[in-house]
Design a protein around this motif. Sequence first.
Motif, mmCIF file in Angstrom:
data_model
loop_
_atom_site.group_PDB
_atom_site.id
_atom_site.type_symbol
_atom_site.label_atom_id
_atom_site.label_comp_id
_atom_site.label_asym_id
_atom_site.label_seq_id
_atom_site.Cartn_x
_atom_site.Cartn_y
_atom_site.Cartn_z
ATOM 1 N N THR A 1 63.054 -17.199 25.332
ATOM 2 C CA THR A 1 64.306 -16.879 24.665
ATOM 3 C C THR A 1 64.152 -17.088 23.160
ATOM 4 N N ASP B 1 66.795 -17.782 20.065
ATOM 5 C CA ASP B 1 68.193 -18.088 19.743
ATOM 6 C C ASP B 1 69.106 -17.792 20.929
ATOM 7 N N GLY B 2 68.651 -18.136 22.120
ATOM 8 C CA GLY B 2 69.453 -17.998 23.330
ATOM 9 C C GLY B 2 69.377 -16.644 24.009
ATOM 10 N N ARG B 3 68.737 -15.674 23.392
ATOM 11 C CA ARG B 3 68.623 -14.333 23.981
ATOM 12 C C ARG B 3 67.276 -14.190 24.678
ATOM 13 N N ASP B 4 67.305 -13.554 25.840
ATOM 14 C CA ASP B 4 66.070 -13.340 26.588
ATOM 15 C C ASP B 4 65.132 -12.414 25.825
ATOM 16 N N VAL B 5 63.859 -12.750 25.849
ATOM 17 C CA VAL B 5 62.820 -11.937 25.216
ATOM 18 C C VAL B 5 62.019 -11.236 26.305
#
Length: 226
Positions: free
Chosen positions: A106, A108-112
């Motif tokens: 992730t 900043d909290g977003r899935d990569v």
Amino acid sequence: MGQSLMNRGNAGILAMLAAALLAASGGTSLAHPHVFAEARLDVAVNDDGEVQALRHLWRFDDLFSSTVLVEFDANQDLKLDADELAQVADTVFQSLAEFDYFQIVTADGRDVAMSVPERMVADFTDNQLIILFESRPKEPLPLQGKLNFGVYDPTFYTAIDFVEDEYMAVENMPGYCERQVVRPDADEAIAQNQQTLTEAFFNDPTGNDLSKIFATKLQISCTANG
């Protein structure tokens, strides 16, 4: 474990992993791990300050490793030759595809999104199965903000443990970043997620986020580049 594990070659994890994935359709039988592995994760950073690759190494417990040996030792010579090891690696590779190869990234909290690994390598040394593979982000992943890297089995069948903080490492980390290994407190994690830990959550045959909640994570926190 350390660097010596990185030199171990090609062996037998697949049978148990395949069995684990088949068992995932069994629901409640997966309330706790049945397979255990010690792991190492190296995050490689290029000279532009971007994540180039994740390099994984998993060393499995004796019982699971013995089961793999029995299942894949086609000529029954009590060892795994190159062809048998290749079959093990191919089995694991195919079995873990739908689980994103047990990795979570992730920013900043977003899935990569991660690209599919080109291949897996299996080794069988000192009566233990070892799996190695490398994966890369689908898009450039600069070291900015807060990045988290974890390894977990969403079916909670396999427990993957990083015994020492040093087994989660960053290669070529810039000076404007800091590395931290985060090991969640079990009681605190349960308290924070109590509303979601229902009977339906545990009985979901497709897996759940329980192991993600408890997974050890490598956290890289970075200020503005330079």
